[in-house]
Write a protein that holds these residues in place. Structure first.
Motif, PDB file in Angstrom:
ATOM      1  N   GLN A 249      39.942  43.247  37.427  1.00  0.00           N
ATOM      2  CA  GLN A 249      41.117  42.024  38.071  1.00  0.00           C
ATOM      3  C   GLN A 249      41.107  41.064  37.843  1.00  0.00           C
ATOM      4  O   GLN A 249      42.533  40.257  36.970  1.00  0.00           O
ATOM      5  N   GLU A 250      40.170  40.615  37.720  1.00  0.00           N
ATOM      6  CA  GLU A 250      39.924  39.010  37.337  1.00  0.00           C
ATOM      7  C   GLU A 250      40.106  39.024  35.788  1.00  0.00           C
ATOM      8  O   GLU A 250      41.117  37.432  35.309  1.00  0.00           O
ATOM      9  N   GLN A 251      39.723  39.668  35.180  1.00  0.00           N
ATOM     10  CA  GLN A 251      39.701  40.217  33.934  1.00  0.00           C
ATOM     11  C   GLN A 251      41.228  39.936  33.167  1.00  0.00           C
ATOM     12  O   GLN A 251      41.406  38.810  31.961  1.00  0.00           O
ATOM     13  N   SER A 252      41.910  40.885  33.649  1.00  0.00           N
ATOM     14  CA  SER A 252      43.234  41.031  33.594  1.00  0.00           C
ATOM     15  C   SER A 252      44.092  40.221  33.560  1.00  0.00           C
ATOM     16  O   SER A 252      45.128  39.945  32.822  1.00  0.00           O
ATOM     17  N   LEU A 253      44.266  39.027  34.738  1.00  0.00           N
ATOM     18  CA  LEU A 253      44.787  38.260  35.001  1.00  0.00           C
ATOM     19  C   LEU A 253      44.400  36.783  34.700  1.00  0.00           C
ATOM     20  O   LEU A 253      45.540  36.215  33.851  1.00  0.00           O
TER      21      LEU A 253
END
Length: 540
Positions: free
Chosen positions: A184-188
């Motif tokens: 999630q953090e890389q996608s965001l």
């Protein structure tokens, strides 16, 4: 020059037309002084409302790049390089001051259609780059592991590339590499970085506007992780062309051919290819131009080789924290700390309490504003009613309204004795000194004069500028000084004799109706009412 100036001044002083000129200067100076005496500037709303129409959504994303807090000189240079990366959709001349808060940038971002902030800060441990989505977040905080400025890269090259002004007038091409969408953090982070730059419309794209490339690469965890940032300039040159021909077509000077027997020797000899890759490039780097491009020989339908020249800066970043709001709010991700459920619940409760307190303060402020506005409107309405009941207030008896019951009394509220607090407040506001009879809730000058006629021994009266407080000067009491803007009057000899006759002929006090009738009769005589506009009226 000083002697010439003195001579001209003497000539001006002997002119016959100098008086109108001096008068014009004096009037102009008076006008300037009048403008300076107008008072304080009235604050008006200077920020435009945020445009939420479809036209605003079609604008390219814009960003503010600035530093926050105390940063070193190299970090300030890095801020300038980042402004170049975000060009042309950023303010290159933006300078943040120490007293500026994040809220100040958020307030002006809406009217300027700015949707992102890039904030560089520094602590004793490390330097950080925050990527903020305005106006409601989220905020991505990157730790700057290492960086190299554009000037540092140029110093390492033998022939550094100098990017002209036209390179920064077009949006760069964005290349995102190896971002894991399952995390999630890389996608965001990939979504935020992608939205930093405007999208490309292939149907209307002009390739001559594609001058730069910004590459963001997510390194794998085996290599230490982090995000690498690079910036390149795109150059296109015709392929299968020797160095000699390039020299002939590039500049205006003819090369030295003294060492060659013919032009063929020059092209086949040292004027040939500079290296194995000088004349031939890989097939992947060769393209046929569908449109004209920037550079010599880069015309339509020409086969050219594409090369990239790095111009900097270089950044090695590490995502350490993701927050929900603008540099505040719930922590959605932290690389170095993991909270338990109890800690997360406590943080949520603390944030909710802070939000509730803020809402309570806002409601209290709104109530205070409404209460003050209502009090102001009520005061204006009361003043309007007083002026309407008192008429012009010239002492002609128009302010005396008989009672409908026929008892000869005024229909207005009867005067009452002031309290000690009201008396002290009145003394401070209208500068009345001494033992004086005061009456409140007065409608006009006529009513105040009637009260003086009904008071035995009253020699003068004074009504304040708000026409609400009437003061009577009684014989035998100390001197009274009225307000400079008050309406004042004194009893004439005829009025005093008439009043003494009434007091002597009747055992009781004279009625208010009789006093009103006497005030109406006295209106035909020369008026003793004065509206003081200069100094205060002194009654002895």
């Amino acid at each position: 020059p000083r002697q010439e100036l003195a001579r001209r001044r003497g000539a001006h002083s002997t002119r016959t037309s100098s008086a109108p000129r001096n008068l014009a200067l004096a009037s102009r100076g008076g006008a300037e002084m009048a403008r300076r005496k107008q008072g304080r500037r009235i604050k008006r709303k200077t920020q435009k409302e945020t445009d939420t129409s479809d036209q605003a959504s079609e604008l390219p994303p814009r960003a503010f790049v600035f530093s926050k807090g105390k940063v070193s000189a190299p970090l300030k240079a890095l801020v300038n390089d980042l402004k170049g990366v975000m060009s042309p959709n950023t303010a290159r001349a933006l300078k943040a001051q120490r007293r500026n808060k994040i809220k100040d940038f958020v307030d002006v971002a809406g009217s300027l259609h700015v949707s992102f902030f890039l904030i560089v800060s520094s602590t004793e441990q490390s330097s950080y780059l925050r990527l903020v989505r305005s106006p409601r977040g989220p905020t991505l905080t990157f730790r700057i592991r290492s960086y190299a400025l554009a000037a540092d890269l140029a110093a390492t090259l033998r022939r550094p590339y100098s990017a002209g002004n036209a390179v920064w007038q077009s949006n760069p091409l964005l290349v995102l590499s190896d971002f894991d969408q399952s995390q999630q953090e890389q996608s965001l982070a990939a979504t935020m970085l992608r939205n930093l730059f405007p999208p490309i419309n292939v149907q209307t794209l002009q390739i001559s506007a594609c001058r730069r490339i910004v590459m963001l690469h997510q390194r794998p965890a085996e290599e230490g992780g982090g995000v690498e940032l690079r910036q390149y300039v795109i150059k296109a040159a015709p392929t299968n062309v020797s160095r000699g021909i390039k020299k002939l077509t590039r500049g205006n000077r003819v090369p030295s051919l003294g060492r060659y027997g013919s032009m063929a020797d020059y092209l086949a000899g040292r004027g040939g290819y500079s290296s194995e890759s000088g004349g031939e490039t890989d097939d992947d780097e060769k393209v046929d131009l569908p449109q004209d491009y920037v550079g010599r020989g880069a015309v339509r339908d020409q086969r050219v080789g594409v090369r990239l020249h790095e111009i900097g800066p270089r950044l090695s970043l590490e995502l350490v924290k993701v927050q929900e709001g603008v540099c505040d709010g719930a922590v959605l991700f932290h690389a170095e700390r993991t909270k338990t459920e109890e800690e997360a619940a406590e943080d949520a409760a603390r944030r909710q309490a802070r939000i509730d307190a803020k809402d309570a303060r806002r409601k209290a402020q709104e109530q205070n504003v409404a209460r003050k506005r209502a009090a102001k409107d009520e005061k204006a309405a009361r003043r309007k009613r007083r002026r309407a009941g008192a008429g012009e207030g010239d002492g002609d008896g128009e302010g005396i309204v008989p009672d409908p019951d026929g008892d000869g009394l005024w229909s207005a509220q009867q005067p009452r004795e002031p309290s000690a607090e009201e008396l002290a407040k009145y003394n401070d506001s209208v500068s009345v000194f001494g033992d004086v009879v005061l009456f409140l809730d007065i409608l006009g000058a006529s009513e105040c004069e009637g009260l003086c006629l009904a008071e035995r021994g009253c020699s003068s009266w004074s009504l304040d500028k708000l026409r609400s407080v009437c003061s009577l000067r009684v014989v035998g009491r100390p001197t009274v000084r009225s307000d400079p803007t008050a309406i004042s009057g004194w009893m004439s000899a005829q009025q005093r004799e008439s009043r003494e006759a009434r007091f002597a002929g009747s055992a009781g006090e004279p009625s208010v109706a009789a006093a009103a009738e006497e005030a109406a009769v006295a209106a035909a005589a020369p008026s003793n009412v004065s509206k003081a506009t200069g100094g205060g009226l002194l009654v002895n």
